[in-house]
Design an enzyme around this catalytic site. Sequence first.
Site, mmCIF file in Angstrom:
data_model
loop_
_atom_site.group_PDB
_atom_site.id
_atom_site.type_symbol
_atom_site.label_atom_id
_atom_site.label_comp_id
_atom_site.label_asym_id
_atom_site.label_seq_id
_atom_site.Cartn_x
_atom_site.Cartn_y
_atom_site.Cartn_z
ATOM 1 N N LYS A 218 0.877 -1.163 0.180
ATOM 2 C CA LYS A 218 0.052 -0.072 0.075
ATOM 3 C C LYS A 218 0.910 1.258 -0.017
ATOM 4 O O LYS A 218 2.116 1.316 0.181
ATOM 5 C CB LYS A 218 -0.967 0.008 1.112
ATOM 6 C CG LYS A 218 -2.311 -0.840 0.768
ATOM 7 C CD LYS A 218 -3.217 -0.908 1.952
ATOM 8 C CE LYS A 218 -4.365 -1.882 1.505
ATOM 9 N NZ LYS A 218 -5.284 -2.012 2.488
ATOM 10 N N ARG A 252 -3.206 -10.214 5.167
ATOM 11 C CA ARG A 252 -3.905 -10.164 3.565
ATOM 12 C C ARG A 252 -2.604 -9.815 2.806
ATOM 13 O O ARG A 252 -1.981 -8.532 2.889
ATOM 14 C CB ARG A 252 -4.964 -9.272 3.571
ATOM 15 C CG ARG A 252 -5.637 -9.373 2.030
ATOM 16 C CD ARG A 252 -6.826 -8.472 2.197
ATOM 17 N NE ARG A 252 -7.631 -8.325 0.822
ATOM 18 C CZ ARG A 252 -6.964 -7.482 -0.269
ATOM 19 N NH1 ARG A 252 -6.112 -6.753 -0.034
ATOM 20 N NH2 ARG A 252 -7.535 -7.576 -1.322
HETATM 21 C C1 PT1 Z 1 -7.823 -4.515 3.279
HETATM 22 C C2 PT1 Z 1 -8.350 -4.554 1.896
HETATM 23 C C3 PT1 Z 1 -9.177 -5.407 1.538
HETATM 24 N N1 PT1 Z 1 -7.375 -3.847 1.140
HETATM 25 C C4 PT1 Z 1 -9.443 -6.192 3.704
HETATM 26 N N2 PT1 Z 1 -10.072 -6.232 2.173
HETATM 27 C C5 PT1 Z 1 -8.025 -3.880 -0.197
HETATM 28 N N3 PT1 Z 1 -10.294 -6.844 4.392
HETATM 29 C C6 PT1 Z 1 -8.902 -4.555 -0.590
HETATM 30 C C7 PT1 Z 1 -3.140 2.392 -1.077
HETATM 31 O O1 PT1 Z 1 -2.989 3.216 -0.092
HETATM 32 O O2 PT1 Z 1 -6.916 -3.710 3.719
HETATM 33 N N4 PT1 Z 1 -8.463 -5.352 4.133
HETATM 34 N N5 PT1 Z 1 -9.606 -5.156 0.302
HETATM 35 C C8 PT1 Z 1 -7.186 -2.792 -1.246
HETATM 36 N N6 PT1 Z 1 -7.251 -1.345 -1.144
HETATM 37 C C9 PT1 Z 1 -6.340 -0.422 -0.946
HETATM 38 C C10 PT1 Z 1 -6.332 0.522 -0.101
HETATM 39 C C11 PT1 Z 1 -5.352 -0.579 -1.896
HETATM 40 C C12 PT1 Z 1 -5.253 1.614 -0.171
HETATM 41 C C13 PT1 Z 1 -4.470 0.330 -1.850
HETATM 42 C C14 PT1 Z 1 -4.127 1.380 -1.042
HETATM 43 O O3 PT1 Z 1 -2.147 2.240 -1.842
#
Ligand code: PT1
Length: 276
Positions: A218, A252
């Site tokens: 992230k 994850r």
């Molecule tokens: C997570 C999650 C998810 N993240 C759960 N499910 C994502 N339970 C999708 C960035 O800042 O943390 N927990 N499902 C993906 N979401 C992101 C959010 C991807 C922020 C990238 C960023 O780069």
Amino acid sequence: MLRLGSLEIAAPAVMGILNVTPDSFSDGGRFDKPDDALRQATTMVEDGAAIIDIGGESTRPGAKSISQQEELDRVVPVIESIRAVTDVPISVDTSKPLVMREAVAAGADMINDVLALQAEGALTTAVSLHVPVCLMHMRGTPRTMQEDPRYRDVIAEVRSFLAERVDACVAAGLAENLIVIDPGFGFGKSHAHNVELLANLRQLRVRDRPLLIGISRKSTLGALTDRQTDERLAASIAAAVIAAMQGAEIIRAHDVKATVDALKVARAARETGGNL
Ligand code: PT1
């Protein structure tokens, strides 16, 4: 052992990410075809993933939502093809009640909902499906959540949101032993908020429910290391170990093999009961 209803996994466990979105932030849609997705899932299982998390709708910052039909078309064939070759637990990353139902009918074992079952009909659907559910904290919506997020006390506010959602879900008839909670790294949080959450995971524990941590690749890790998404492996491993050392049960991650190895070391160190 972590027990979620009939699902049993050794903790800390790795949940391997399988994006079946053409616009995923990290995999860039590399696994959008069912064959590619199946190959990727099989590799993750060989590498030690305890759960495969399948998502058809991107929720990264700035992402737009997609239709229910589009999400079903992406996710259901992939769940069916994985289920045909392995009994690995499958979770479906969705907020839509119909996708939850069809995914479970196709063989999914768990629901991963970034909206924490707040969408219309999601809570009653989840209750009726009798599968484990991950409830995640998000401030705002994926399209706008990174526009100057503010908290008076991010740890207390995330914790109280999760506590309220656990209470609401239990009150609606969801068995408490099916619930997992997640602070939602990157979902309406500044980099400083994300680091503060990562450093204080023990304080987020609600009713002794397991914690799921999604921080792999992230942007906060990019900001800390000045690395692009595909160069964030070391940073992601560090974050996974920091989480595991605080007792986080499910990590994850994109890079399953490396994360599994790192968590074996973390687990061994924790099990000594030394001054950690
Ligand atoms: C997570 C999650 C998810 N993240 C759960 N499910 C994502 N339970 C999708 C960035 O800042 O943390 N927990 N499902 C993906 N979401 C992101 C959010 C991807 C922020 C990238 C960023 O780069």
